[in-house]
Design a protein around this motif. Structure first.
Motif, PDB file in Angstrom:
ATOM      1  N   ILE A   1       0.863  -1.176   0.000  1.00  0.00           N
ATOM      2  CA  ILE A   1       0.000   0.000   0.000  1.00  0.00           C
ATOM      3  C   ILE A   1       0.903   1.230   0.000  1.00  0.00           C
ATOM      4  O   ILE A   1       1.980   1.203   0.592  1.00  0.00           O
TER       5      ILE A   1
ATOM      6  N   THR B   1      -1.175   7.039   2.995  1.00  0.00           N
ATOM      7  CA  THR B   1      -2.508   7.093   2.397  1.00  0.00           C
ATOM      8  C   THR B   1      -3.515   7.432   3.490  1.00  0.00           C
ATOM      9  O   THR B   1      -3.623   6.711   4.468  1.00  0.00           O
TER      10      THR B   1
ATOM     11  N   GLU C   1      -7.299   8.155   5.339  1.00  0.00           N
ATOM     12  CA  GLU C   1      -8.575   7.450   5.384  1.00  0.00           C
ATOM     13  C   GLU C   1      -9.564   8.124   4.435  1.00  0.00           C
ATOM     14  O   GLU C   1      -9.552   9.339   4.268  1.00  0.00           O
TER      15      GLU C   1
ATOM     16  N   THR D   1     -10.279   4.117   0.491  1.00  0.00           N
ATOM     17  CA  THR D   1      -9.686   3.458   1.653  1.00  0.00           C
ATOM     18  C   THR D   1     -10.631   3.524   2.846  1.00  0.00           C
ATOM     19  O   THR D   1     -11.297   4.525   3.077  1.00  0.00           O
TER      20      THR D   1
ATOM     21  N   THR E   1      -2.984   4.246   6.058  1.00  0.00           N
ATOM     22  CA  THR E   1      -1.904   3.260   5.984  1.00  0.00           C
ATOM     23  C   THR E   1      -1.453   2.834   7.370  1.00  0.00           C
ATOM     24  O   THR E   1      -1.253   1.650   7.639  1.00  0.00           O
TER      25      THR E   1
ATOM     26  N   SER F   1      -4.150   0.671   8.981  1.00  0.00           N
ATOM     27  CA  SER F   1      -4.360  -0.622   8.317  1.00  0.00           C
ATOM     28  C   SER F   1      -3.322  -1.663   8.737  1.00  0.00           C
ATOM     29  O   SER F   1      -3.579  -2.862   8.644  1.00  0.00           O
TER      30      SER F   1
ATOM     31  N   ALA G   1      -9.958  -1.352   1.910  1.00  0.00           N
ATOM     32  CA  ALA G   1     -10.483  -0.440   0.880  1.00  0.00           C
ATOM     33  C   ALA G   1     -11.861  -0.916   0.439  1.00  0.00           C
ATOM     34  O   ALA G   1     -12.083  -2.118   0.266  1.00  0.00           O
TER      35      ALA G   1
END
Length: 180
Positions: A121, A125, A127, A146, A150, A153, A163
């Motif tokens: 990923i 990144t 949310e 997402t 990141t 996750s 995602a």
């Protein structure tokens, strides 16, 4: 076939910015061949300006498509991206998720991306950010949003959603009657 109005352009760019961020300028200002967006019967097409000039000689009733269909405007004025836009936005994607081979088929059948299926990923990144879903051999297979950032996750259980599914290349087969 007509150019987009200012409101339509703003709506389109807001939707594209969810997936490619500031890389929108790379879609229009291409050094090899300038491109533009055109509207035909509530559908938006991405085409080279050279092709648009040639298409002017074709009547509206005879013109079916011009360039790459990106999506369509709904009756309420919102823009909905189609799977046909995947090749265009995948090249300029800001955030990406790579899915392991065991997670490709569940995703292509319309399921969300689970933590157990994530191979890689993109870093940082956020949310609820638009992401492009790739197979491990860098083939774009769809796009989504997402569910977690990141950082979050990495702490999830293997069965938790990373995602949410929006569209995938399997849609070509499932919705071939209504896609174009």
């Amino acid at each position: 076939m007509r150019p987009l109005t200012e409101k339509e352009t703003r709506t389109l760019f807001e939707k594209l910015a969810q997936y490619i961020g500031r890389n929108i300028k790379h879609l229009i200002d291409r050094p090899d061949d300038p491109h533009c967006f055109r509207l035909q019967r509530d559908r938006v097409y991405y085409s080279s300006e050279r092709l648009v000039k040639v298409a002017i000689s074709v009547g509206r009733d005879q013109l079916v498509s011009l360039g790459t269909p990106l999506g369509k405007f709904t009756r309420t004025g919102k823009f909905r991206l189609h799977v046909t836009a995947l090749d265009v936005i995948a090249r300029h994607a800001k955030f990406k998720i790579w899915v392991k081979p065991n997670g490709e088929m569940p995703y292509l059948y319309g399921n969300n991306v689970l933590k157990a299926h994530v191979g890689r990923i993109s870093e940082d990144t956020p949310e609820h950010q638009g992401v492009i879903i790739f197979s491990m051999n860098d083939t774009p297979i769809g796009f989504g949003v997402t569910a977690r950032s990141t950082v979050d996750s990495r702490k999830l259980q293997p069965t938790d959603v990373v995602a949410f599914h929006q569209t995938d290349i399997g849609e070509y087969l499932r919705d071939e009657d209504t896609l174009f």
